[in-house]
Motif scaffolding. Sequence first.
Motif, PDB file in Angstrom:
ATOM      1  N   TYR A  32       8.522  -0.520   1.704  1.00 53.41           N
ATOM      2  CA  TYR A  32       8.025   0.180   2.888  1.00 53.41           C
ATOM      3  C   TYR A  32       6.509   0.359   2.863  1.00 53.41           C
ATOM      4  CZ  TYR A  32      12.745   1.067   4.544  1.00 53.41           C
ATOM      5  OH  TYR A  32      14.019   0.903   5.032  1.00 53.41           O
ATOM      6  N   LEU A  35       5.089  -2.754   4.196  1.00 52.83           N
ATOM      7  CA  LEU A  35       5.240  -2.826   5.651  1.00 52.83           C
ATOM      8  C   LEU A  35       4.200  -1.949   6.347  1.00 52.83           C
ATOM      9  CD1 LEU A  35       9.140  -2.695   5.977  1.00 52.83           C
ATOM     10  CD2 LEU A  35       7.657  -4.650   6.471  1.00 52.83           C
ATOM     11  N   MET A  36       3.880  -0.817   5.734  1.00 47.82           N
ATOM     12  CA  MET A  36       2.871   0.069   6.305  1.00 47.82           C
ATOM     13  C   MET A  36       1.467  -0.510   6.145  1.00 47.82           C
ATOM     14  SD  MET A  36       4.302   3.758   4.942  1.00 47.82           S
ATOM     15  CE  MET A  36       3.077   4.742   5.770  1.00 47.82           C
ATOM     16  N   SER A  37       1.212  -1.081   4.983  1.00 51.52           N
ATOM     17  CA  SER A  37      -0.139  -1.569   4.658  1.00 51.52           C
ATOM     18  C   SER A  37      -0.054  -2.972   4.068  1.00 51.52           C
ATOM     19  CB  SER A  37      -0.818  -0.622   3.664  1.00 51.52           C
ATOM     20  OG  SER A  37      -1.002   0.646   4.218  1.00 51.52           O
ATOM     21  N   PRO A  38       0.068  -3.996   4.919  1.00 46.68           N
ATOM     22  CA  PRO A  38       0.233  -5.359   4.400  1.00 46.68           C
ATOM     23  C   PRO A  38      -0.991  -5.911   3.681  1.00 46.68           C
ATOM     24  CG  PRO A  38       0.093  -5.348   6.804  1.00 46.68           C
ATOM     25  CD  PRO A  38       0.193  -3.929   6.384  1.00 46.68           C
ATOM     26  N   ASP A  39      -2.128  -5.208   3.757  1.00 43.66           N
ATOM     27  CA  ASP A  39      -3.323  -5.681   3.050  1.00 43.66           C
ATOM     28  C   ASP A  39      -3.375  -5.182   1.606  1.00 43.66           C
ATOM     29  OD1 ASP A  39      -3.611  -3.104   4.015  1.00 43.66           O
ATOM     30  OD2 ASP A  39      -5.789  -3.241   4.213  1.00 43.66           O
ATOM     31  N   CYS A 114       7.119   7.232   8.508  1.00 48.24           N
ATOM     32  CA  CYS A 114       8.298   6.393   8.720  1.00 48.24           C
ATOM     33  C   CYS A 114       9.434   7.234   9.309  1.00 48.24           C
ATOM     34  CB  CYS A 114       8.763   5.774   7.404  1.00 48.24           C
ATOM     35  SG  CYS A 114       7.591   4.630   6.644  1.00 48.24           S
ATOM     36  N   PRO A 127       5.197   2.812  10.672  1.00 48.97           N
ATOM     37  CA  PRO A 127       3.868   2.678  11.286  1.00 48.97           C
ATOM     38  C   PRO A 127       2.926   1.880  10.395  1.00 48.97           C
ATOM     39  CG  PRO A 127       4.026   4.789  10.207  1.00 48.97           C
ATOM     40  CD  PRO A 127       5.373   4.121  10.025  1.00 48.97           C
ATOM     41  N   LYS A 128       1.872   1.378  10.971  1.00 48.98           N
ATOM     42  CA  LYS A 128       0.801   0.775  10.183  1.00 48.98           C
ATOM     43  C   LYS A 128      -0.137   1.890   9.732  1.00 48.98           C
ATOM     44  CE  LYS A 128       2.364  -3.372  10.773  1.00 48.98           C
ATOM     45  NZ  LYS A 128       3.087  -4.013   9.666  1.00 48.98           N
ATOM     46  N   LYS A 129      -0.395   1.909   8.435  1.00 49.89           N
ATOM     47  CA  LYS A 129      -1.163   3.021   7.903  1.00 49.89           C
ATOM     48  C   LYS A 129      -1.794   2.626   6.582  1.00 49.89           C
ATOM     49  CE  LYS A 129      -0.596   8.014   7.696  1.00 49.89           C
ATOM     50  NZ  LYS A 129       0.388   9.109   7.936  1.00 49.89           N
ATOM     51  N   ALA A 130      -3.057   2.974   6.381  1.00 48.82           N
ATOM     52  CA  ALA A 130      -3.722   2.714   5.107  1.00 48.82           C
ATOM     53  C   ALA A 130      -3.196   3.688   4.055  1.00 48.82           C
ATOM     54  CB  ALA A 130      -5.231   2.863   5.260  1.00 48.82           C
ATOM     55  N   HIS A 574       7.340  -0.759  19.962  1.00 46.67           N
ATOM     56  CA  HIS A 574       7.841  -1.071  18.622  1.00 46.67           C
ATOM     57  C   HIS A 574       9.301  -1.501  18.761  1.00 46.67           C
ATOM     58  CE1 HIS A 574       9.368  -0.401  14.564  1.00 46.67           C
ATOM     59  NE2 HIS A 574       8.107  -0.360  14.131  1.00 46.67           N
TER      60      HIS A 574
END
Length: 657
Positions: A32, A35-39, A114, A127-130, A574
């Motif tokens: 997870y 998924l939130m921070s793919p970088d 999430c 969500p997308k989140k650092a 989403h």
Amino acid sequence: MALNNAEVKIMTIVTKNNQPTILFAIEELSKYLLLMSPDYRIDSLKEATHTESEAAYLRVGLFGELGISMPVLAAPELDDAIYIDVTEGKGHIAGSNPRSVLLGVYRFLEEAGCRFLRPGADGDYVPKKALETIDVKVNEKATYRHRGLCIEGAVSIENMLDNIDWAPKAGFNSYFLEFKTPFTFFDRWYGHRHNKYKQPETITIEQVDAFTVEMEKEIKKRGLLYHAVGHGWTGEPLGLPCLGWDAVDYAVDEDKSRFLALVDGKRELWHGVPLNTNLCFSNPEARRLVVQYAADHAQNNPHIDMLHLWLADAFNNHCECENCVKTLPSDFYLMMLNELDEELTLRNLSTRVVFLLYLDLLWVPETETLKNPSRFMLLFAPISRTYSQSYDSDTTGIEIQPFVRNRLKFPTNIRENVAFLKAWQHLFDGDGFTYEYHHMWDHYLDPGYFQMADMISQDVKNLKLLRLNGIISDQTQRSFFPTGLGMYVLGKTLWNDEADFRQLAKEYFIASFGDEGEACLTYLETISDLFDPPYMRGEKPRVSSEAADKLRSVQEVVNAFRPVLERNLGSELHPTIAKSWDYLQIHANIISLLAFALEARADGRAEEARQLWAQTSDYVQRNEDLYQPVFDVFLYIQTLHKMFDDETKTHFGGEVT
């Protein structure tokens, strides 16, 4: 665009524990977070070799391993507590046992944004989140020990695996697979009962046994407390498979039939159903057969945490022989429980045994007591209760009617049900919880699912008044249509009984539907009110101008809401939120048809009502593939068709037709 090595950030997850559930918790956490921070890149399962300044660290494990003081718990292997202290993506996630560590991981993810709205991949909102922006602080222990789900309804193996996966995400800690072989629940789905548009598929006992092994593996992977069996002990030891509630054409030979209960002068299967047949419990040999069989099952299945030993799933069918009539069924029941305890002790087995207060067994024993109460847990199953009132501990003035063998009438009033429980608690003050049916049949009598969710909140909050320590919910596994509000409320309130229902509802609807979530909440609350669950339960007159007027208004409310549906169905959302809107649109079509049928019923137009119900049923069957994971068409039709059938009689337990 792919990131170069210099741009990749590293998160290191550290644990000192190789316990499988903790390793699974770290897998879930890693999945997870990516998924939130793919970088980011996740490095996990290694001891720290860098300083805090060189890498982001999350330490995951048990309280003691992380140097965190354990809260006071009555039984740390059963009771769940979590501690989360994370700042800028660095810190600790701890639990009181491996399962609690997994619960802590999901709670951390939830606090980070999430949401786990329903079983299956399309139920996760991430969500997308650092990661370096995540701050979470939680220090809690669950209000109630027993927070579980039990298989029921019609299910595929995919449904079951999705539900087992979802359960700890929602805060549940237990799973109950009923019967030695839970055949009927799979047979209902693969046989496509109550759906004329699907070709029945054959499912074998061997396949379901394989499914059971697969489900048990997933239950244990998550460290969930595993409850097993329940009914079936009165048939299986005689070689009579207890696979469900269907009548069978078994020729029971004399050697076996002598153990069956004598009712109306006959020793035979109760209406042809082994699962519903009681035994001649005054016969020590009959009890010994059950005890040895149960002990063998416990010995052969050491992964079972709680073994449920119940009698037949029927009522007013206990043995009338000259020896049995001298003693209450509950006295014979406790004799057998004591005999099982002795056998388990002899075999050096620590399996906990759950005994059931249900139907004829609501009446307390007159002479017997449990000799080793620490072995046992009490399960209160008020199947005849109404869901129009919550638990009430005030039993002032309530008199329990005398036990009259095979002529019993069961209480619908909550206070009467609780009076039976209190009588048992005078004899047994050990661990106890309740077996509830909110999502078995009754939620179909509240198509908005709102009043039922509120009742769940009230029931959970009132458990302490009854000296009960949680709920195992006996229910369809597909109870998320149009929403999973009731399930969300059940999980959250069992964890924290101070949780506010309105706040939970608001949180759930915004997470499920986005910016217009509160409008959806208001809409479905109105739908619940218009269908009027007490009317649907038969607690008000069947023919009623008030009910007809309310049901006539359903179409107006649905039509007024359609622009909101259309606006959101056509927007970019989403995928999880988009799926919620898809379900809500289909639900609007179904409740419109159902309201027409019920309005005719309330107007006294019985034949027209049956025809309109047939149209509703047809629509639901024809479109089942659109909502199979969240809506149990089998139980829906089985429940609601009775409202349009003048000859239907009330039954408790089993498959009602």
